[in-house]
Design an enzyme around this catalytic site. Structure first.
Site, mmCIF file in Angstrom:
data_model
loop_
_atom_site.group_PDB
_atom_site.id
_atom_site.type_symbol
_atom_site.label_atom_id
_atom_site.label_comp_id
_atom_site.label_asym_id
_atom_site.label_seq_id
_atom_site.Cartn_x
_atom_site.Cartn_y
_atom_site.Cartn_z
ATOM 1 N N SER A 153 35.642 -9.658 -17.243
ATOM 2 C CA SER A 153 34.275 -9.755 -17.777
ATOM 3 C C SER A 153 33.204 -9.618 -16.693
ATOM 4 C CB SER A 153 34.080 -11.099 -18.490
ATOM 5 O OG SER A 153 32.727 -11.204 -18.900
ATOM 6 N N LEU A 154 32.203 -8.791 -16.996
ATOM 7 C CA LEU A 154 31.092 -8.606 -16.055
ATOM 8 C C LEU A 154 29.889 -9.473 -16.448
ATOM 9 C CD1 LEU A 154 31.296 -4.747 -15.530
ATOM 10 C CD2 LEU A 154 31.920 -6.533 -13.910
ATOM 11 N N THR B 279 34.068 -13.816 -26.377
ATOM 12 C CA THR B 279 34.574 -12.448 -26.431
ATOM 13 C C THR B 279 36.006 -12.424 -26.943
ATOM 14 O OG1 THR B 279 34.719 -10.379 -25.211
ATOM 15 C CG2 THR B 279 35.194 -12.366 -23.949
ATOM 16 N N LYS C 133 35.956 -14.076 -31.316
ATOM 17 C CA LYS C 133 34.666 -13.936 -32.013
ATOM 18 C C LYS C 133 34.764 -14.380 -33.476
ATOM 19 C CE LYS C 133 32.801 -10.244 -29.160
ATOM 20 N NZ LYS C 133 32.256 -8.899 -29.064
ATOM 21 N N ASN D 120 41.141 3.673 -39.261
ATOM 22 C CA ASN D 120 41.806 2.769 -38.316
ATOM 23 C C ASN D 120 43.305 2.995 -38.380
ATOM 24 O OD1 ASN D 120 41.614 0.550 -36.437
ATOM 25 N ND2 ASN D 120 42.669 -0.695 -37.969
ATOM 26 N N ARG D 121 43.951 2.850 -37.221
ATOM 27 C CA ARG D 121 45.416 3.039 -37.171
ATOM 28 C C ARG D 121 46.081 2.195 -38.255
ATOM 29 N NH1 ARG D 121 48.442 0.961 -31.865
ATOM 30 N NH2 ARG D 121 47.431 -0.948 -32.583
ATOM 31 N N THR D 122 45.691 0.928 -38.339
ATOM 32 C CA THR D 122 46.186 0.065 -39.419
ATOM 33 C C THR D 122 45.187 0.167 -40.578
ATOM 34 O OG1 THR D 122 46.979 -1.397 -37.681
ATOM 35 C CG2 THR D 122 47.001 -2.280 -39.932
ATOM 36 N N TYR E 91 32.855 0.917 -21.594
ATOM 37 C CA TYR E 91 32.006 1.381 -20.481
ATOM 38 C C TYR E 91 32.745 1.333 -19.151
ATOM 39 C CZ TYR E 91 31.185 -3.613 -19.909
ATOM 40 O OH TYR E 91 31.366 -4.955 -19.744
ATOM 41 N N GLY F 123 29.410 2.512 -23.570
ATOM 42 C CA GLY F 123 28.968 1.217 -24.104
ATOM 43 C C GLY F 123 28.161 0.359 -23.144
HETATM 44 N N1 LIG Z 1 29.929 -2.205 -25.079
HETATM 45 C C1 LIG Z 1 30.008 -3.401 -25.603
HETATM 46 O O1 LIG Z 1 29.085 -4.205 -25.535
HETATM 47 C C2 LIG Z 1 31.273 -3.801 -26.334
HETATM 48 C C3 LIG Z 1 31.258 -4.940 -27.147
HETATM 49 C C4 LIG Z 1 32.429 -5.292 -27.816
HETATM 50 C C5 LIG Z 1 33.596 -4.512 -27.658
HETATM 51 N N2 LIG Z 1 33.569 -3.419 -26.846
HETATM 52 C C6 LIG Z 1 34.767 -2.583 -26.683
HETATM 53 O O2 LIG Z 1 35.225 -2.192 -27.962
HETATM 54 C C7 LIG Z 1 36.649 -2.073 -27.979
HETATM 55 C C8 LIG Z 1 37.248 -2.812 -29.160
HETATM 56 O O3 LIG Z 1 36.947 -4.181 -29.059
HETATM 57 P P1 LIG Z 1 37.433 -5.208 -30.219
HETATM 58 O O4 LIG Z 1 36.889 -6.518 -29.862
HETATM 59 O O5 LIG Z 1 37.142 -4.643 -31.558
HETATM 60 O O6 LIG Z 1 39.024 -5.165 -29.975
HETATM 61 P P2 LIG Z 1 40.189 -5.563 -31.005
HETATM 62 O O7 LIG Z 1 39.706 -6.546 -31.991
HETATM 63 O O8 LIG Z 1 41.350 -5.863 -30.150
HETATM 64 O O9 LIG Z 1 40.473 -4.194 -31.830
HETATM 65 C C9 LIG Z 1 41.150 -3.113 -31.235
HETATM 66 C C10 LIG Z 1 40.994 -1.849 -32.076
HETATM 67 O O10 LIG Z 1 41.628 -0.769 -31.361
HETATM 68 C C11 LIG Z 1 42.668 -0.224 -32.160
HETATM 69 N N3 LIG Z 1 43.777 0.172 -31.288
HETATM 70 C C12 LIG Z 1 44.283 -0.517 -30.241
HETATM 71 N N4 LIG Z 1 45.280 0.191 -29.660
HETATM 72 C C13 LIG Z 1 45.407 1.336 -30.376
HETATM 73 C C14 LIG Z 1 46.252 2.474 -30.261
HETATM 74 N N5 LIG Z 1 47.186 2.580 -29.295
HETATM 75 N N6 LIG Z 1 46.098 3.497 -31.140
HETATM 76 C C15 LIG Z 1 45.154 3.410 -32.108
HETATM 77 N N7 LIG Z 1 44.315 2.366 -32.255
HETATM 78 C C16 LIG Z 1 44.446 1.336 -31.404
HETATM 79 C C17 LIG Z 1 43.056 -1.319 -33.125
HETATM 80 O O11 LIG Z 1 43.724 -0.747 -34.220
HETATM 81 P P3 LIG Z 1 44.755 -1.627 -35.107
HETATM 82 O O12 LIG Z 1 43.913 -2.407 -36.050
HETATM 83 O O13 LIG Z 1 45.616 -0.629 -35.771
HETATM 84 O O14 LIG Z 1 45.518 -2.494 -34.128
HETATM 85 C C18 LIG Z 1 41.675 -1.907 -33.446
HETATM 86 O O15 LIG Z 1 40.978 -1.059 -34.346
HETATM 87 C C19 LIG Z 1 37.123 -2.601 -26.633
HETATM 88 O O16 LIG Z 1 37.402 -1.505 -25.798
HETATM 89 C C20 LIG Z 1 35.931 -3.358 -26.081
HETATM 90 O O17 LIG Z 1 35.891 -3.297 -24.673
HETATM 91 C C21 LIG Z 1 32.417 -3.057 -26.187
#
Ligand SMILES: NC(=O)c1ccc[n+]([C@@H]2O[C@H](COP(=O)([O-])OP(=O)(O)OC[C@H]3O[C@@H](n4cnc5c(N)ncnc54)[C@H](OP(=O)(O)O)[C@@H]3O)[C@@H](O)[C@H]2O)c1
Length: 279
Positions: free
Chosen positions: A14-15, A62, A66, A151-153, A227, A248
């Site tokens: 985390s940054l 985070t 959440k 979504n994959r799932t 990002y 991001g």
């Molecule tokens: N810029 C920002 O401020 C900000 C804020 C929040 C999050 N983010 C970024 O957003 C991303 C998602 O965060 P989150 O909190 O939503 O994570 P999360 O709840 O863990 O969700 C992960 C997502 O990625 C999919 N996924 C993971 N591995 C996969 C694969 N090998 N093939 C296909 N789909 C895959 C999952 O699909 P399934 O449902 O099928 O597992 C799910 O839709 C992260 O990279 C995070 O760093 C950025």
């Protein structure tokens, strides 16, 4: 000392501490410190109690808590009750209130690039923890014409659609606005294609969607919430096709900016120096 935390698991990457401690110094909050803490689900209740007892002044939440933290807070604004996704905890009138600044942060990141949400076709890839905030931005704050979701799932995307279909009427949107696509299925050409999955966090990872039709729609914007790395393969391929790209970083900065303001009443500075901190 006023103590602030970002909690999650894992949390080493985390940054947020770098950013908030920079702002505390810059804005002369010399008695404030922001740290990261790796926690387990069983610790969440205690964290909320510590805010109530003034042991901790404010908390960012985070991955993967959440949603889980929602069960321990005292109240939340309407939009958070809907998404049940909380990233900022604030003590107000002796209550611990759960906010989500991702939604607004995402919206500002687009608007400051003159991207208007109204009547746009968007393709959202992913249905994880952050996706309800992105959907909410397009529905509650924006008014998109069409939203494709994949979504994959698949069941997770369907679950989100079920929740948000109920809200469309409130925001004067058509009831078929949200459409689920199979994983890696093509959508019609959209104005914005957004990766909300974690695919790309590791350098070699790649989404296998076929976006070659976007050779004929150069103005389409490809947005990756990731990002770090700065340019995922999703963005690299889009840049090579001549499409617009965005990562991001500014969403992350703005969500932090909004949290800082809630805690301190001060709008922290966003300048080149702070943007560089995240490189
Ligand atoms: N810029 C920002 O401020 C900000 C804020 C929040 C999050 N983010 C970024 O957003 C991303 C998602 O965060 P989150 O909190 O939503 O994570 P999360 O709840 O863990 O969700 C992960 C997502 O990625 C999919 N996924 C993971 N591995 C996969 C694969 N090998 N093939 C296909 N789909 C895959 C999952 O699909 P399934 O449902 O099928 O597992 C799910 O839709 C992260 O990279 C995070 O760093 C950025």
């Amino acid at each position: 000392m006023n103590k602030y935390l970002v909690i999650g698991n894992p949390i080493a990457h985390s940054l947020s501490p770098v950013l908030h401690n920079y702002w505390f110094k810059k804005h002369s909050f010399l008695d404030s410190i922001y740290e990261k803490k790796e926690v387990e689900k069983k610790d969440l209740k205690k964290i909320v109690e510590q805010i109530k007892n003034d042991e901790i002044k404010g908390v960012n939440v985070t991955v993967p808590f959440k949603r889980e933290i929602f069960d321990f807070i005292d109240s939340a604004p309407h939009e958070v009750q809907f998404t049940k996704s909380v990233n900022t905890l604030v003590k107000e009138n002796n209550k611990v209130v759960g906010y989500n600044t991702d939604q607004e942060g995402f919206k500002i990141s687009l608007e400051e690039n003159d991207w208007n949400f109204k009547n746009k076709k968007v393709f959202i890839i992913g249905a994880g923890g952050v996706t309800p905030s992105i959907l909410s931005s397009f529905i509650r704050l924006g008014g998109a014409e069409k939203i494709y979701l994949s979504n994959r799932t698949r069941s997770k995307a369907e679950e989100l659609k079920k929740i948000w279909d109920k809200a469309l009427g409130i925001y004067q949107m058509k009831k078929d606005t949200i459409e689920i696509l199979d994983w890696e299925e093509k959508s019609e050409l959209c104005d914005l294609i957004i990766n909300t999955t974690s695919v790309g966090l590791k350098k070699d990872e790649k989404l296998n969607f076929d976006f070659s039709d976007y050779n004929n729609k150069k103005e389409a914007l490809f947005y990756d919430l990731i990002y770090n790395p700065k340019e995922t393969n999703f963005l690299k391929d889009a840049r090579k096709r001549g499409n617009k790209t965005m990562n991001g970083k500014m969403m992350f900065l703005w969500q932090a900016h909004l949290a800082f303001k809630m805690w301190t009443g001060v709008s922290p500075i966003i300048d080149e120096e702070v943007i560089k901190l995240l490189d």
